[in-house]
Design a protein around this motif. Structure first.
Motif, PDB file in Angstrom:
ATOM      1  N   UNK A 136       1.017  -1.313  -0.436  1.00  0.00           N
ATOM      2  CA  UNK A 136      -0.380   0.200  -0.308  1.00  0.00           C
ATOM      3  C   UNK A 136       0.876   1.516   0.094  1.00  0.00           C
ATOM      4  N   UNK A 137       1.751   1.333   1.101  1.00  0.00           N
ATOM      5  CA  UNK A 137       2.981   2.120   0.608  1.00  0.00           C
ATOM      6  C   UNK A 137       3.432   2.566  -0.809  1.00  0.00           C
ATOM      7  N   UNK A 138       4.148   2.173  -1.127  1.00  0.00           N
ATOM      8  CA  UNK A 138       4.724   1.568  -2.625  1.00  0.00           C
ATOM      9  C   UNK A 138       3.481   2.393  -3.340  1.00  0.00           C
ATOM     10  N   UNK A 139       1.853   1.285  -3.590  1.00  0.00           N
ATOM     11  CA  UNK A 139       0.962   1.962  -4.867  1.00  0.00           C
ATOM     12  C   UNK A 139       0.789   4.097  -3.831  1.00  0.00           C
ATOM     13  N   UNK A 140       0.718   4.180  -3.413  1.00  0.00           N
ATOM     14  CA  UNK A 140       0.783   5.516  -2.524  1.00  0.00           C
ATOM     15  C   UNK A 140       1.909   7.000  -2.955  1.00  0.00           C
ATOM     16  N   UNK A 141       2.958   5.732  -2.171  1.00  0.00           N
ATOM     17  CA  UNK A 141       4.445   6.422  -2.898  1.00  0.00           C
ATOM     18  C   UNK A 141       4.204   7.121  -4.799  1.00  0.00           C
ATOM     19  N   UNK A 142       3.396   6.785  -5.474  1.00  0.00           N
ATOM     20  CA  UNK A 142       3.170   7.165  -6.612  1.00  0.00           C
ATOM     21  C   UNK A 142       2.364   7.558  -7.411  1.00  0.00           C
ATOM     22  N   UNK A 143       1.703   8.749  -6.575  1.00  0.00           N
ATOM     23  CA  UNK A 143       0.305   9.348  -6.453  1.00  0.00           C
ATOM     24  C   UNK A 143      -0.658   9.347  -7.434  1.00  0.00           C
ATOM     25  N   UNK A 144      -0.571   8.449  -7.148  1.00  0.00           N
ATOM     26  CA  UNK A 144      -1.715   7.254  -8.679  1.00  0.00           C
ATOM     27  C   UNK A 144      -3.214   7.253  -7.406  1.00  0.00           C
ATOM     28  N   UNK A 145      -2.903   7.484  -6.599  1.00  0.00           N
ATOM     29  CA  UNK A 145      -4.717   7.588  -5.614  1.00  0.00           C
ATOM     30  C   UNK A 145      -5.059   8.913  -4.945  1.00  0.00           C
ATOM     31  N   UNK A 146      -6.142   8.986  -5.326  1.00  0.00           N
ATOM     32  CA  UNK A 146      -6.724  10.166  -4.937  1.00  0.00           C
ATOM     33  C   UNK A 146      -7.679   9.834  -3.950  1.00  0.00           C
ATOM     34  N   UNK A 147      -7.901  11.243  -3.062  1.00  0.00           N
ATOM     35  CA  UNK A 147      -9.170  11.276  -1.945  1.00  0.00           C
ATOM     36  C   UNK A 147      -9.279  12.315  -2.356  1.00  0.00           C
TER      37      UNK A 147
END
Length: 232
Positions: free
Chosen positions: A56-67
């Motif tokens: 999850x941390x890796x995916x979030x580090x790519x700025x690909x998930x927005x809230x």
């Protein structure tokens, strides 16, 4: 302080199984208070996009998930009612919406609908300059440059500009959804508001396709047809 949360004691709104493991992830500081679900739970337990907090941390580090239009880099960031979760590379967009019993669920929406979010007004006050500051159900504040907003009304906030783009008054005849209690997830027309004298909660009557139900005022939120999933 522990980073773990016992599953048996999580809020009823959390979409987790309570009898599989002893612990789950503890929500970090942020909006929605104790009802906020850690983002990693949605990514791992609901969507199955990651298998661990590390992924999850890796995916979030790519700025690909927005809230709500903003990139998130904290897997424990609390997610709650009416938040918009967007996966840019997948071109997938979800609204957090109460399911049957008030349990939070992800409703898939289109890109246009993901550009704004719904908020219930839970407080208002005047601020210097003559504007009105509205406090929403998740604890965030929005500045309104005109009058006419009341507590229990709902507004739609643009995720980019943070400006109010729609306003739904809390009144008889409004379309509402119950977000807590035995009728959580039910949608219908608000047909009666019974004002309780003193400090008790007002009782509301909601008419649905299957009949009527009563609940306390705090448990309902005014919505628009577009927020039921039928208009998208």
């Amino acid at each position: 302080m522990s980073n773990h949360q016992k599953r048996l004691s999580v809020p009823k709104s959390w979409p987790v199984e309570r009898k599989t493991d002893v612990f789950t992830v503890k929500a970090g500081a942020g909006p929605h208070g104790k009802d906020g679900v850690p983002l990693v739970i949605l990514l791992r337990d609901v969507l199955g996009y990651v298998d661990s907090k590390k992924e999850a941390r890796y995916a979030l580090s790519q700025d690909a998930i927005l809230v709500n239009g903003d990139p998130i880099n904290d897997e424990a960031r609390p997610i709650g009612m009416f938040d918009i979760v967007a996966f840019r590379e997948r071109e997938e967009y979800y609204r957090v919406f109460p399911d049957e019993g008030g349990r939070l669920a992800l409703t898939e929406i289109d890109a246009d609908a993901a550009e704004s979010r719904l908020g219930k007004i839970e407080g208002k006050q005047q601020v210097p300059g003559g504007d009105t500051q509205l406090t929403l159900h998740d604890g965030t504040n929005v500045t309104a440059d005109e009058e006419g907003y009341s507590t229990n009304d709902s507004i739609v906030v643009d995720n980019e500009s943070k400006e109010i783009v729609a306003h739904f008054p809390y009144e008889e005849g409004a379309l509402v959804t119950a977000v807590r209690g035995n009728h959580g997830g039910n949608i219908g027309e608000l047909v009666d508001i019974d004002v309780t004298p003193g400090s008790g909660s007002n009782i509301v009557t909601v008419e649905t396709d299957d009949g009527e139900f009563e609940t306390v005022e705090e448990y309902v939120v005014v919505i628009d047809e577009n927020f039921t999933g039928d208009g998208e």
